[in-house]
Design an enzyme around this catalytic site. Structure first.
Site: not given
Length: 258
Positions: A35-36, A39, A52, A146, A209
């Protein structure tokens, strides 16, 4: 581990110790809500697509770092079922970036023993994205150092709906008795039912959240929130999250320390 094979266990242990981490108490599975990006771009007068793209650099560093530490599972929230509501040019930029990222990174991922998987309603993605995902999954299917799981067109509620539909279909066909349905049965019907639940959920950008992410799987995950926006997130921030994780006493509904 930018090139070449996965690190040996003793190298992974030395790295963890050098960072102040207990190599025997690292999480098996880390989940991240990336997220972010928007912004971060807005603060710099850039487009959402450029945000992005910067976020993809963070993902590269985090994947490398998890491999270097020997953490076997990493799941990242890349595109939600709600993200289709964003401006069309931003959605197109995200889909183009996905194809570009997979094409650019697959050689290194494969060389470092990373297996690429995707979860979500993948059939609704653009054809180019579906082809790129299938190619990356096929190329890396034999890797076991992984597992990088990309949550794309993913929603936790949608996943539970799809699992319920599978169970209902099996019951209607006589392959499953409703009384036989338990937590394990439902878990196996999730998109990646063979992957252990996350031990640690990380949310950058300071939001508290879960945003419809892995709703079933994070029942007992530890949460760590950081104000750092995802494009600025690097291995030193993941180290902070791991140190906090190791300071906690994990309880699974009881008093037993794990």
């Amino acid at each position: 581990m930018a090139n070449g094979q996965s690190q040996r266990p003793e190298e992974e242990e030395r790295l963890a110790v050098s960072l102040g981490l207990d190599p025997h108490r690292l999480p098996l599975h880390i989940a991240i809500i990336m997220d972010g990006n928007r912004r971060w771009a807005e603060h710099r007068g850039l487009s959402a697509g450029e945000g992005h793209r910067a976020g993809a650099e963070s993902l590269r560093d985090v994947v490398r770092f998890c491999g270097e530490l020997g953490i076997p599972f990493l799941t990242v929230y890349a595109f939600s079922t709600e993200n289709w509501k964003r401006p069309e040019d931003e959605v197109q930029a995200l889909m183009h970036l996905l194809v570009e990222y997979l094409a650019r990174e697959v050689d290194e991922l494969d060389a470092n023993g990373v297996r690429v998987r995707a979860i979500g309603r993948l059939a609704e993605l653009p054809a180019a994205a579906q082809l790129a995902l299938a190619a990356a999954e096929d190329r890396t299917a034999g890797n076991g150092h992984l597992t990088l799981t990309l949550a794309l067109n993913y929603g936790g509620r949608a996943e539970l709906v799809d699992a319920a539909r599978r169970l209902a279909a099996d019951a209607a066909a006589g392959r499953l008795y409703p009384q036989a349905i338990d937590e394990e049965t439902l878990s196996q019907c999730l998109y990646a039912g063979d992957i252990p639940d996350p031990d640690l959920l990380i949310r950058p950008a300071g939001e508290f959240r879960v945003s419809n992410f892995l709703l079933w799987q994070i029942a007992y995950a530890e949460f760590w929130v950081t104000p750092v926006l995802w494009p600025d997130f690097r291995r030193q921030h993941l180290t902070e999250g791991l140190l906090e994780y190791q300071r906690r006493e994990r309880r699974f509904g009881g008093r037993t320390k794990c």
